[in-house]
Scaffold this active site. Structure first.
Site, short mmCIF file in Angstrom:
data_model
loop_
_atom_site.label_atom_id
_atom_site.label_comp_id
_atom_site.label_asym_id
_atom_site.label_seq_id
_atom_site.Cartn_x
_atom_site.Cartn_y
_atom_site.Cartn_z
N SER A 162 -2.91 -7.33 7.21
CA SER A 162 -3.05 -6.43 6.06
C SER A 162 -1.91 -5.41 5.97
CB SER A 162 -4.38 -5.68 6.04
OG SER A 162 -5.46 -6.57 6.05
N SER B 56 -5.19 -11.65 5.03
CA SER B 56 -4.42 -10.40 4.99
C SER B 56 -4.82 -9.59 3.76
CB SER B 56 -2.91 -10.71 4.95
OG SER B 56 -2.15 -9.54 5.03
N ASP C 90 -3.83 -7.11 1.34
CA ASP C 90 -2.58 -6.53 0.86
C ASP C 90 -2.85 -5.77 -0.44
OD1 ASP C 90 -1.55 -7.97 3.00
OD2 ASP C 90 -1.02 -9.68 1.75
#
Length: 342
Positions: free
Chosen positions: A228, A266, A268
Site C-alpha cells: 500500500s 496493495s 493505493d
C-alpha cells in the site's frame, strides 16, 4: 537526512520548492509521533492543510482510489462532498480507530455544537500495514499519540524516512516510510506550488526502477505486491473538486513510473486538496463564487504531480535506514545499496 537529490537522483524537469516538501505550500503543516522499541515500529503522521479550524474553514479536496485494498476512514464523504474538514492522519492498519477518535474529540473541543446544534464531523485517517517490522497486533498507537502528532505539526523542512507513520514501512524490498517533495509552477504569470507527502509501503522486491532506468534489486525474497501507499497532494492552485480528482488520479502515474503495477493486495490511495478559496461551514448566502484555473493549463499541474509523487517515494527510500524486521530478516536501505553498487 539523506534525500534522493543528495544521492544524485533527480526527477523530472520542474523546479522544487525551497524545502522540496509539501510544506512549501503556504499554510500546510506536518507533524509526527514515532513509537519504537520492544518490537514496535509504528506511529502517526499528521497533515494539516492549514493551522486554523478546518471544520469551520474546509478545504476543497478529492480522493482517487487507485487500488482499493484498504481500511481508511472518511473517504466516502470526502468523495461525495469534495471537502476535508479535519487534519489528515496517517498510521498503521490497526490504529485507524484511535486516530479517528482524536480527530473527532479535537473538532468537538473547538466546536462544541458538533453533533448537536450542527452536523457531525468527517475525520480522515489513512493506513498502511507495517506488520513486517512492527508488532501490529499490539495495537500500540493511542489517541494521545495521534494528538501528539497533531500538536507537533509545523511548517518548514519535513522529517522523512522511518518517522511517524513510516517507522515500520517498506517499499520494493527496501526500508521506506514518509517522503515528501514539491514543484513550483507558473500559470498566468502567477507562481503556485504543488507538494506531495507519501506513506510508502508498496512495491514488489526487485521492481524499483530509478529515474535513470536502472533497476534497484536488494535480492530479497520475492513476494506479491501487497503493501500500500497513501499519497497526499496539497496545492495553492485554485482548483475545483473535479479538477482535484483529476490531479489525484495522476499520482498513479507517479508510482507506476517507479515500477509499481498497483497489485491486487496493495491499497493505493491519493488525496488532493487546495488551500485556495476555503469553504465556510455555514455560509450567509445561498450562493458562493470561487476562482478556478482553466483546464487548458492543467497539463503542467499533472506533470508536477507525477514528478513530486515519484520523488517523494524516492526520498522516503533514501532517508530510511536499514532495520531488522520481524523474524530476523534484514531490510536494507536504498542509500546503502546505491553506495555499494556505484
Amino acid at each position: 537526512m539523506v534525500t534522493a537529490r543528495h544521492l544524485g537522483i533527480d526527477v523530472g524537469r520542474l523546479t522544487p520548492g525551497p524545502n522540496n516538501a509539501i510544506t512549501d505550500v503556504p499554510g500546510v503543516l506536518i507533524g509526527h509521533k514515532t513509537i519504537v522499541g520492544d518490537g514496535l515500529a509504528t506511529g502517526v503522521t499528521a497533515v494539516l492543510p492549514h493551522g486554523g479550524d478546518l471544520f469551520r474553514s474546509k478545504v476543497r479536496a478529492a480522493v482517487e482510489i487507485i487500488n482499493g485494498f484498504g481500511k481508511s476512514a472518511g473517504l466516502m464523504q470526502l468523495a461525495e462532498l469534495g471537502t476535508v474538514e479535519t487534519p489528515i492522519l496517517l498510521t498503521n492498519t490497526f490504529s485507524v480507530a484511535p486516530c479517528v477518535e482524536a480527530l473527532i474529540r479535537r473538532a468537538i473541543a473547538a466546536n462544541p455544537g458538533i453533533g448537536r446544534e450542527t452536523g457531525t464531523v468527517n475525520p480522515v485517517v489513512c493506513e498502511c500495514n507495517d506488520g513486517g517490522i512492527n508488532d501490529i497486533q499490539a495495537m500500540a498507537v493511542t489517541r494521545q499519540d495521534a494528538e501528539a502528532a497533531l500538536d507537533a505539526a509545523s511548517a518548514g523542512p519535513v522529517e522523512q524516512g522511518s518517522i511517524g507513520a513510516g517507522a515500520g514501512m517498506t517499499s520494493f524490498g527496501f526500508k521506506a516510510g514518509i517522503g515528501s517533495a514539491s514543484r513550483l509552477v507558473e500559470i498566468g504569470s502567477r507562481p503556485f506550488t504543488l507538494g506531495a507527502l507519501v506513506l510508502s509501503n508498496f512495491g514488489r522486491t526487485g521492481d524499483l526502477i530509478l529515474p535513470n532506468g536502472r533497476r534497484a534489486d536488494p535480492k530479497g525474497p520475492s513476494q506479491p505486491e501487497s503493501g500500500s501507499i497513501i499519497i497526499i497532494l496539497g496545492t495553492d492552485l485554485p482548483l475545483d473538486d473535479r479538477q482535484l480528482n483529476r490531479v489525484a488520479r495522476r499520482a498513479g502515474a507517479g508510482i507506476a513510473r517507479l515500477g509499481s503495477f498497483w497489485g491486487h493486495g496493495s491499497g493505493d490511495i491519493a488525496i488532493a486538496f487546495t488551500t485556495a478559496d476555503p469553504l465556510p461551514h455555514a455560509s450567509s448566502s445561498p450562493f458562493s463564487s470561487i476562482s478556478r484555473m482553466d483546464d487548458r493549463h492543467i497539463d503542467l499541474v499533472f506533470e508536477a504531480v507525477v514528478e513530486a509523487t515519484s520523488e517523494a517515494v524516492l526520498n522516503a527510500l533514501c532517508a530510511a535506514q536499514s532495520v531488522i524486521g520481524r523474524g530476523g530478516r534484514e531490510i536494507p536501505a536504498l542509500a546503502d545499496w546505491l553506495e555499494r553498487t556505484l
